[in-house]
Motif scaffolding. Structure first.
Motif, PDB file in Angstrom:
ATOM      1  N   LEU A 116       0.842  -1.206   0.000  1.00  0.00           N
ATOM      2  CA  LEU A 116       0.000   0.000   0.000  1.00  0.00           C
ATOM      3  C   LEU A 116       0.879   1.259   0.000  1.00  0.00           C
ATOM      4  O   LEU A 116       0.626   2.218  -0.722  1.00  0.00           O
ATOM      5  CB  LEU A 116      -0.907  -0.043   1.233  1.00  0.00           C
ATOM      6  CG  LEU A 116      -1.954   1.050   1.426  1.00  0.00           C
ATOM      7  CD1 LEU A 116      -3.085   0.513   2.308  1.00  0.00           C
ATOM      8  CD2 LEU A 116      -1.397   2.304   2.057  1.00  0.00           C
ATOM      9  N   LYS A 117       1.932   1.233   0.820  1.00  0.00           N
ATOM     10  CA  LYS A 117       2.790   2.413   0.946  1.00  0.00           C
ATOM     11  C   LYS A 117       3.605   2.695  -0.312  1.00  0.00           C
ATOM     12  O   LYS A 117       4.147   3.786  -0.451  1.00  0.00           O
ATOM     13  CB  LYS A 117       3.724   2.255   2.151  1.00  0.00           C
ATOM     14  CG  LYS A 117       3.011   2.569   3.463  1.00  0.00           C
ATOM     15  CD  LYS A 117       3.953   2.635   4.614  1.00  0.00           C
ATOM     16  CE  LYS A 117       3.338   3.363   5.798  1.00  0.00           C
ATOM     17  NZ  LYS A 117       3.374   4.826   5.671  1.00  0.00           N
ATOM     18  N   ASN A 118       3.718   1.724  -1.182  1.00  0.00           N
ATOM     19  CA  ASN A 118       4.498   1.906  -2.402  1.00  0.00           C
ATOM     20  C   ASN A 118       3.688   1.923  -3.691  1.00  0.00           C
ATOM     21  O   ASN A 118       4.197   2.336  -4.735  1.00  0.00           O
ATOM     22  CB  ASN A 118       5.549   0.796  -2.525  1.00  0.00           C
ATOM     23  CG  ASN A 118       6.693   0.995  -1.551  1.00  0.00           C
ATOM     24  OD1 ASN A 118       7.577   1.803  -1.804  1.00  0.00           O
ATOM     25  ND2 ASN A 118       6.670   0.282  -0.431  1.00  0.00           N
ATOM     26  N   ARG A 119       2.460   1.411  -3.640  1.00  0.00           N
ATOM     27  CA  ARG A 119       1.711   1.225  -4.887  1.00  0.00           C
ATOM     28  C   ARG A 119       0.367   1.964  -4.951  1.00  0.00           C
ATOM     29  O   ARG A 119      -0.139   2.184  -6.054  1.00  0.00           O
ATOM     30  CB  ARG A 119       1.425  -0.267  -5.099  1.00  0.00           C
ATOM     31  CG  ARG A 119       2.652  -1.132  -5.257  1.00  0.00           C
ATOM     32  CD  ARG A 119       3.195  -1.074  -6.677  1.00  0.00           C
ATOM     33  NE  ARG A 119       4.204  -2.080  -6.902  1.00  0.00           N
ATOM     34  CZ  ARG A 119       5.498  -1.906  -6.698  1.00  0.00           C
ATOM     35  NH1 ARG A 119       5.935  -0.748  -6.238  1.00  0.00           N
ATOM     36  NH2 ARG A 119       6.377  -2.861  -6.947  1.00  0.00           N
ATOM     37  N   ALA A 120      -0.201   2.296  -3.808  1.00  0.00           N
ATOM     38  CA  ALA A 120      -1.539   2.907  -3.855  1.00  0.00           C
ATOM     39  C   ALA A 120      -1.406   4.416  -4.062  1.00  0.00           C
ATOM     40  O   ALA A 120      -0.644   5.078  -3.350  1.00  0.00           O
ATOM     41  CB  ALA A 120      -2.301   2.598  -2.568  1.00  0.00           C
TER      42      ALA A 120
ATOM     43  N   LEU B  54       6.117   9.009 -11.448  1.00  0.00           N
ATOM     44  CA  LEU B  54       5.365   7.765 -11.683  1.00  0.00           C
ATOM     45  C   LEU B  54       4.276   8.021 -12.722  1.00  0.00           C
ATOM     46  O   LEU B  54       3.798   9.148 -12.874  1.00  0.00           O
ATOM     47  CB  LEU B  54       4.739   7.249 -10.388  1.00  0.00           C
ATOM     48  CG  LEU B  54       5.725   6.805  -9.301  1.00  0.00           C
ATOM     49  CD1 LEU B  54       4.978   6.401  -8.041  1.00  0.00           C
ATOM     50  CD2 LEU B  54       6.598   5.664  -9.793  1.00  0.00           C
ATOM     51  N   LEU B  61      -0.400   1.274 -12.885  1.00  0.00           N
ATOM     52  CA  LEU B  61       0.985   1.750 -12.924  1.00  0.00           C
ATOM     53  C   LEU B  61       1.712   1.115 -14.099  1.00  0.00           C
ATOM     54  O   LEU B  61       1.611  -0.102 -14.302  1.00  0.00           O
ATOM     55  CB  LEU B  61       1.714   1.362 -11.637  1.00  0.00           C
ATOM     56  CG  LEU B  61       1.594   2.292 -10.431  1.00  0.00           C
ATOM     57  CD1 LEU B  61       2.286   1.665  -9.233  1.00  0.00           C
ATOM     58  CD2 LEU B  61       2.157   3.670 -10.720  1.00  0.00           C
ATOM     59  N   VAL B  80       4.234   7.767  -4.052  1.00  0.00           N
ATOM     60  CA  VAL B  80       3.038   7.780  -3.204  1.00  0.00           C
ATOM     61  C   VAL B  80       3.428   7.753  -1.716  1.00  0.00           C
ATOM     62  O   VAL B  80       4.493   7.257  -1.357  1.00  0.00           O
ATOM     63  CB  VAL B  80       2.102   6.604  -3.557  1.00  0.00           C
ATOM     64  CG1 VAL B  80       1.683   6.694  -5.020  1.00  0.00           C
ATOM     65  CG2 VAL B  80       2.770   5.258  -3.288  1.00  0.00           C
ATOM     66  N   THR B  81       2.545   8.309  -0.891  1.00  0.00           N
ATOM     67  CA  THR B  81       2.858   8.413   0.540  1.00  0.00           C
ATOM     68  C   THR B  81       1.650   8.103   1.421  1.00  0.00           C
ATOM     69  O   THR B  81       1.464   8.712   2.469  1.00  0.00           O
ATOM     70  CB  THR B  81       3.384   9.830   0.875  1.00  0.00           C
ATOM     71  OG1 THR B  81       2.405  10.791   0.432  1.00  0.00           O
ATOM     72  CG2 THR B  81       4.710  10.116   0.204  1.00  0.00           C
ATOM     73  N   GLY B  82       0.810   7.164   0.978  1.00  0.00           N
ATOM     74  CA  GLY B  82      -0.354   6.812   1.786  1.00  0.00           C
ATOM     75  C   GLY B  82       0.027   5.915   2.957  1.00  0.00           C
ATOM     76  O   GLY B  82       1.200   5.637   3.197  1.00  0.00           O
ATOM     77  N   GLY B  83      -1.008   5.451   3.647  1.00  0.00           N
ATOM     78  CA  GLY B  83      -0.790   4.513   4.748  1.00  0.00           C
ATOM     79  C   GLY B  83      -0.623   5.189   6.082  1.00  0.00           C
ATOM     80  O   GLY B  83      -0.594   6.394   6.183  1.00  0.00           O
TER      81      GLY B  83
END
Lengths: 149, 83
Positions: A116-120, B54, B61, B80-83
């Motif tokens: 999730l931290k790398n792809r979402a 990206l 992707l 990306v920087t979610g989570g």
């Protein structure tokens, strides 16, 4: 195996998710993870805004849950990610795994968070006393993927 | 037409959320499109040359070597920087 994915501005209730996961037949283990908005060390974070790519985020999260399902024997995966503006201590993300045994549940939970931290397609912007800043991606998060081969 | 979307810090730095590009029915590589966009001005040149850029085509992707065609949705964004 059931997968539930949600991207939402509303908060979520860990107890409700847990009780849903408990209903999964054949499962003897549940592992849950909650990610929260962390205060900055100097207490200067007022809030954080999470931007996402509508449509792609849901697809990416579902694909990650499906990959976990292919690697481990899982009963259910619940994956919720919030978007919008959140204050310190608010909940951002929930991952819940129900599986027959604990090892698969622990591993799948970590796998899902690492991916999730790398792809979402989600991005955090911090609103602080010193201004607004986009959070930079961490190389440690990228390196975390290597352990999954 | 190819719909191009920009997100997060990139959207702010380009001051652009969405850009429509005519492709005359031709299949194009993402790198060709990037070159066209980079030629618009100095800031676009700078922002769209970043090595950590990206790219997604139709919400998947893809590497910058991917192809796009009429009707596709192309998106560029920072890590990306979610989570």
């Amino acid at each position: 195996m059931s997968i539930f994915v949600a991207v939402q501005s509303d908060d979520f209730c860990v107890a409700s998710e847990y009780n849903e996961l408990r209903r999964q037949s054949g499962c003897g283990a549940i592992v849950t993870f909650s990610g929260l908005v962390r205060e900055l060390s100097d207490n200067q974070l007022h809030s954080m805004t999470l931007e996402h790519y509508p449509g792609m985020t849901e697809q990416a999260l579902t694909a990650i849950a499906e990959q976990a399902q292919q690697r481990w024997q899982l009963g259910a995966v619940h994956l919720i990610h919030r978007v919008g503006t959140l204050k310190p201590h608010e909940q951002i993300v929930f991952v819940g795994i129900a599986s027959p045994h604990r090892a698969a549940a622990f591993a799948a939970c970590e796998f899902i968070m690492d991916y999730l931290k790398n792809r979402a397609p989600l991005w955090k912007k911090e609103h602080t006393s010193n201004g607004d800043y986009w959070v930079e991606a961490k190389t440690s998060d990228q390196h975390a993927l290597t352990r999954w081969g | 037409m190819i719909k191009i979307l920009f997100f997060a810090a990139l959207r702010e730095r380009l001051d652009c959320e969405q850009y429509l590009l005519s492709c005359d029915g031709k299949m194009l590589q993402v790198t060709d499109i990037l070159q066209q966009l980079q030629s618009r001005c100095h800031s676009w040149q700078q922002e769209l040359s970043r090595s950590d850029l990206l790219c997604a085509v139709n919400q998947q992707l893809v590497p910058l070597s991917a192809n796009v065609q009429d009707g596709d949705e192309l998106a560029f964004f920072p890590p990306v920087t979610g989570g």
